[in-house]
Design a protein around this motif. Sequence first.
Motif, PDB file in Angstrom:
ATOM      1  N   LEU A 222       0.835  -1.200   0.000  1.00 14.64           N
ATOM      2  CA  LEU A 222       0.000   0.000   0.000  1.00 14.64           C
ATOM      3  C   LEU A 222       0.868   1.247   0.000  1.00 14.64           C
ATOM      4  N   LYS A 223       1.949   1.184   0.776  1.00 13.60           N
ATOM      5  CA  LYS A 223       2.866   2.326   0.820  1.00 13.60           C
ATOM      6  C   LYS A 223       3.449   2.584  -0.569  1.00 13.60           C
ATOM      7  N   ASP A 224       3.825   1.516  -1.262  1.00 11.35           N
ATOM      8  CA  ASP A 224       4.383   1.662  -2.605  1.00 11.35           C
ATOM      9  C   ASP A 224       3.333   2.196  -3.576  1.00 11.35           C
ATOM     10  N   HIS A 225       2.093   1.711  -3.439  1.00 11.08           N
ATOM     11  CA  HIS A 225       1.021   2.197  -4.319  1.00 11.08           C
ATOM     12  C   HIS A 225       0.801   3.686  -4.130  1.00 11.08           C
ATOM     13  N   ARG A 226       0.749   4.120  -2.898  1.00  8.70           N
ATOM     14  CA  ARG A 226       0.547   5.542  -2.627  1.00  8.70           C
ATOM     15  C   ARG A 226       1.708   6.372  -3.163  1.00  8.70           C
ATOM     16  N   LYS A 227       2.910   5.862  -2.981  1.00  8.73           N
ATOM     17  CA  LYS A 227       4.090   6.573  -3.465  1.00  8.73           C
ATOM     18  C   LYS A 227       4.071   6.701  -4.978  1.00  8.73           C
ATOM     19  N   ARG A 228       3.736   5.604  -5.678  1.00  4.07           N
ATOM     20  CA  ARG A 228       3.697   5.631  -7.140  1.00  4.07           C
ATOM     21  C   ARG A 228       2.608   6.566  -7.651  1.00  4.07           C
ATOM     22  N   LEU A 229       1.460   6.526  -7.004  1.00  3.51           N
ATOM     23  CA  LEU A 229       0.346   7.360  -7.441  1.00  3.51           C
ATOM     24  C   LEU A 229       0.662   8.841  -7.235  1.00  3.51           C
ATOM     25  N   ARG A 230       1.248   9.166  -6.111  1.00  9.18           N
ATOM     26  CA  ARG A 230       1.636  10.565  -5.865  1.00  9.18           C
ATOM     27  C   ARG A 230       2.671  11.025  -6.893  1.00  9.18           C
ATOM     28  N   ALA A 231       3.626  10.162  -7.200  1.00 12.44           N
ATOM     29  CA  ALA A 231       4.674  10.518  -8.167  1.00 12.44           C
ATOM     30  C   ALA A 231       4.083  10.733  -9.551  1.00 12.44           C
ATOM     31  N   ARG A 232       3.150   9.863  -9.929  1.00 11.93           N
ATOM     32  CA  ARG A 232       2.525   9.998 -11.251  1.00 11.93           C
ATOM     33  C   ARG A 232       1.733  11.301 -11.343  1.00 11.93           C
ATOM     34  N   PHE A 233       1.074  11.654 -10.260  1.00 10.68           N
ATOM     35  CA  PHE A 233       0.320  12.904 -10.247  1.00 10.68           C
ATOM     36  C   PHE A 233       1.246  14.116 -10.310  1.00 10.68           C
TER      37      PHE A 233
ATOM     38  N   GLU B 221      -8.570   7.721  -9.203  1.00 14.78           N
ATOM     39  CA  GLU B 221      -7.253   7.858  -8.592  1.00 14.78           C
ATOM     40  C   GLU B 221      -7.051   9.246  -7.987  1.00 14.78           C
ATOM     41  N   LEU B 222      -7.636  10.262  -8.604  1.00 17.25           N
ATOM     42  CA  LEU B 222      -7.626  11.577  -7.958  1.00 17.25           C
ATOM     43  C   LEU B 222      -8.350  11.499  -6.624  1.00 17.25           C
ATOM     44  N   LEU B 223      -9.452  10.755  -6.614  1.00 19.55           N
ATOM     45  CA  LEU B 223     -10.193  10.581  -5.373  1.00 19.55           C
ATOM     46  C   LEU B 223      -9.366   9.812  -4.353  1.00 19.55           C
ATOM     47  N   GLU B 224      -8.618   8.815  -4.811  1.00 18.21           N
ATOM     48  CA  GLU B 224      -7.712   8.094  -3.913  1.00 18.21           C
ATOM     49  C   GLU B 224      -6.717   9.059  -3.270  1.00 18.21           C
ATOM     50  N   LEU B 225      -6.120   9.922  -4.081  1.00 19.29           N
ATOM     51  CA  LEU B 225      -5.153  10.884  -3.558  1.00 19.29           C
ATOM     52  C   LEU B 225      -5.787  11.760  -2.478  1.00 19.29           C
ATOM     53  N   LEU B 226      -7.028  12.128  -2.713  1.00 20.23           N
ATOM     54  CA  LEU B 226      -7.749  12.940  -1.734  1.00 20.23           C
ATOM     55  C   LEU B 226      -8.003  12.161  -0.445  1.00 20.23           C
TER      56      LEU B 226
END
Length: 258
Positions: free
Chosen positions: A39-50, A62-67
């Motif tokens: 989960l930590k890696d998923h959050r890190k990758r998603l933040r980096a992609r954004f 995924e924007l909603l996930e970031l929120l």
Amino acid sequence: MPRSVETSPADSDPALSEPPLPLFDTAQTVTLGPVPSYLKDHRKRLRARFLDGGAKAVPDYELLELLLFGALPRGDVKPLAHALIERFGDLAGVVTAPSAQLSKIEGVGESVLVALKVTQAVAGRLARAKVLNRPVISSWSALLDYCHTVMAHRSVEHARVLYLDRKNCLIADEELARGTVDHVPLYPREVLKRALDLDASALILVHNHPTGDSTPSEQDIALTRRVEEAASALSVVLHDHLIIGKSQEYSFRANGLL
């Protein structure tokens, strides 16, 4: 004595349950385990992609996930993001959904509600800042964006009036009435009384159609004529009446009804 804490549907799922907020309840403490590495890696990758590609690089869920990351620091928020999008249609529908309806979704507690409603408020204020105290003619597109931001996803009809000064700059934006799914009461006398209070020289009527269809009804047309007549008698110009639908708007001026 510590006050009791109500449970929500989310409490049955540890992955989505929210820890108590110290600001509201200091009588309890919760020990949280480490976030799983995947989960930590998923959050890190998603933040980096954004950060690399901006909003265009991620879909609505995924924007909603970031929120939701900030509201739910533990657990997998992807299922909740998908559930919210499925229920309310898109990101805008989620953020603008009534709190009572959001609370019915499993996993939505106080922190999620606050995050969503703060996002809605910020979006509205950012859009409003682009048009306040600026000539509406030169910022017409921004004005339409603002109206859609604050009204397009409302579940009942709302009527607001945009008051303008002698230079056609927006000096006040006021919601004057709320109604039902297909009607909102708006009285010309109230509209013009407020115009005089503000020393406004012109105004724009705005209301939404929750059905999504921005086509004016006979009642909409009749109301517009009454307001125009009352405004003219007081040397106040009715510039337009905008009906906001889900994805488009109807302008009385552009369609020759003013």
